[in-house]
Scaffold this active site. Structure first.
Site, mmCIF file in Angstrom:
data_model
loop_
_atom_site.group_PDB
_atom_site.id
_atom_site.type_symbol
_atom_site.label_atom_id
_atom_site.label_comp_id
_atom_site.label_asym_id
_atom_site.label_seq_id
_atom_site.Cartn_x
_atom_site.Cartn_y
_atom_site.Cartn_z
ATOM 1 N N CYS A 98 0.816 -1.220 0.000
ATOM 2 C CA CYS A 98 0.000 0.000 0.000
ATOM 3 C C CYS A 98 0.851 1.274 0.000
ATOM 4 C CB CYS A 98 -0.946 0.016 1.195
ATOM 5 S SG CYS A 98 -2.114 -1.340 1.169
ATOM 6 N N HIS B 161 -3.296 7.774 2.061
ATOM 7 C CA HIS B 161 -3.656 6.420 1.618
ATOM 8 C C HIS B 161 -5.102 6.157 2.038
ATOM 9 C CE1 HIS B 161 -3.726 2.220 0.900
ATOM 10 N NE2 HIS B 161 -3.521 1.837 2.153
ATOM 11 N N ASN C 51 -9.819 -0.012 -0.194
ATOM 12 C CA ASN C 51 -8.357 0.043 -0.205
ATOM 13 C C ASN C 51 -7.833 -0.595 -1.500
ATOM 14 O OD1 ASN C 51 -5.627 -0.199 0.232
ATOM 15 N ND2 ASN C 51 -5.811 -0.912 2.332
#
Ligand code: UT7
Length: 329
Positions: free
Chosen positions: A112, A250, A280
Site C-alpha cells: 500500500c 492512503h 483500499n
C-alpha cells in the site's frame, strides 16, 4: 537549474462495482459494519479477463493525455504493484509494450506504500540520471488476494489504478523553486512483517496466498507512522502543516484518515477522502484520490499537497509536492 514537476494525473477503476449490500450476499457481513468500521460503501473488481496491466495502461493513457505530452517522450516507467500479471517479468514492461514506446520499465513492491516508494525512486533516478519524462503508476488487483471466508479483510479491498507524469524541466527561474516534488520520506521495518502479509508466495508455497492482517495493530501503526512521516516530509521541505492546501492520504479506512487529521491538527476539509467509493486499492489509492480531486477542481494547479501511505512490511512514507506547472511554461 531544473525542477521535477507533476504535469499530469490519470486513473482507472474497473466497471464492475460492488456495493456493501452486494458483498453481504456472499460474505458474512453487513453494510452497517463495513460503513461504521471503515467508511467504505463500495469497491470495484476486475472482470475475469482484466489484468493489473490493463488497469495501469488505462490510467497511464489518461495521465499522458492530461499532461499534454506525446507518449514517445516517456523514457522511464515505474509501476508500483503487489499483484503483477505474472510473477515475472515486471508488469511495467507489459505496460510499456501496450503503450508501444521505448522506456526503461520496472516494478516497485511496497504494497500500500508502493506509490510513495515509486515516487521516491523516480525522483532519485530523474535527479541522478538522464530521464526527462517519467510515468509513475500505482495499480493493483487486490481482489485476487482475498479470502472470501475471511470477513475481516475481504470487505476492505478493491481494484484500480492511478498514474502521474513527472517532467524534468530545465532553466526554471528560482522563484519557482518550491514547485514539483519537494521532499520524499520512506521507511520500512521488517520486525512488523507478520502484521500484514499473504499466507503464501513464490518461494514459500508456490501459491500467491491470501491476505492476512492483524487489523487493530496495523491501525495503531498507521495513525502513528502516517503522522510521523508527514511531519518528516514537511520538515525536509521546510513547510508547515498549515501551508498545505490538501492532504491526500492512503485510502484504507476513513477512521484512520480522521484520526491522522486530528493528530496532525489539519482541517478535515483539506483532507481528500475517496475510500467510500473504492475501498483500499493498495498502491493505486493515492493517485486515484489525487486524480479524483484534480478532476473535480478541488486540487488546483500550484496547490501544495502532502501525500502519505502505509502498508505491509511494514513500509510507509510521505511526500510534499506542489502540483502542476507555473503558468509561464
Ligand atoms: O493498507 C494497509 C493498511 N491497512 C489498514 O490500515 C487496516 C487497519 N485496520 C482497520 O482498518 C481495522 O482494524 C478493521 C477495519 C480491519 C477492523 O476494525 P476493528 O474496529 O479493529 O474491528 P475488529 O477487528 O476488532 O472486529 C470487531 C468485531 C469482531 O467481532 P467480536 O469478536 O467483537 O464479536 C469481528 O468478528 O467485528 C467482527 N467483524 C465483522 N463483522 C461483520 C470483523 N469483520 C467483520 C465484518 N462484518 N466484515
Amino acid at each position: 537549474m531544473y525542477k521535477i514537476l507533476i504535469t499530469g494525473v490519470g486513473s482507472y477503476l474497473p466497471t464492475n462495482k460492488c456495493s456493501n449490500e452486494t458483498l453481504s450476499n456472499f460474505v458474512d457481513t453487513s453494510d452497517e459494519w463495513i460503513s461504521k468500521r471503515s467508511g467504505i460503501k463500495s469497491r470495484h473488481f476486475v472482470s475475469d479477463n482484466e489484468k493489473t496491466s490493463d488497469l495501469a495502461f488505462f490510467a497511464a493513457n489518461k495521465a499522458i493525455e492530461n499532461a499534454q505530452i506525446s507518449k514517445n517522450e516517456i523514457d522511464l516507467i515505474i509501476l508500483a504493484t503487489t499483484t503483477p500479471d505474472n510473477t515475472f517479468p515486471s508488469t511495467a514492461t507489459l505496460v510499456q509494450k501496450k503503450l508501444e514506446i521505448n522506456a526503461v520499465s520496472f516494478d516497485v513492491q511496497a504494497v500500500c506504500a508502493g506509490f510513495v516508494f515509486a515516487l521516491s525512486v523516480a525522483k532519485s533516478m530523474m535527479t541522478e540520471g538522464n530521464y526527462k519524462n517519467c510515468l509513475v503508476i500505482g495499480a493493483d488487483s487486490m481482489s485476487k488476494l482475498l479470502d472470501w471466508k475471511d470477513r475481516s479483510t475481504s470487505v476492505l479491498f478493491g481494484d484500480g489504478a492511478g498514474a502521474i507524469i513527472l517532467q524534468k524541466i530545465k532553466n526554471i527561474e528560482s522563484r519557482y523553486d518550491d514547485w514539483g516534488i519537494l521532499s520524499n520520506i520512506i521507511h520500512s521495518d521488517g520486525q512488523f512483517y507478520d502484521l500484514l502479509k499473504t499466507n503464501g508466495g513464490v518461494s514459500t508455497s508456490q501459491k500467491i496466498g491470501f491476505i492476512e492482517m492483524e487489523g487493530k495493530e496495523v491501525f495503531k501503526h498507521a495513525v502513528d507512522k502516517l503522522s510521523s512521516s508527514l511531519e518528516e516530509a514537511l520538515k525536509a521541505s521546510n513547510k508547515k502543516i498549515d501551508e498545505l492546501d490538501w492532504l491526500v492520504p492512503h485510502q484504507a479506512n476513513q477512521r484512520i484518515i480522521l484520526a491522522v487529521a486530528d493528530k496532525m491538527k489539519i482541517d478535515v476539509n483539506k483532507v481528500i477522502s475517496t475510500v467510500k467509493d473504492h475501498g483500499n486499492t493498495s498502491a493505486a489509492s493515492i493517485p486515484l484520490a489525487l486524480e479524483s480531486a484534480v478532476s473535480s477542481n478541488k486540487i488546483l494547479n500550484g496547490n501544495l499537497i502532502g501525500l502519505h501511505a502505509i502498508g505491509g512490511g511494514l513500509s510507509w512514507g510521505a511526500s510534499i509536492i506542489r502540483i502542476g506547472k507555473p503558468k509561464i511554461l
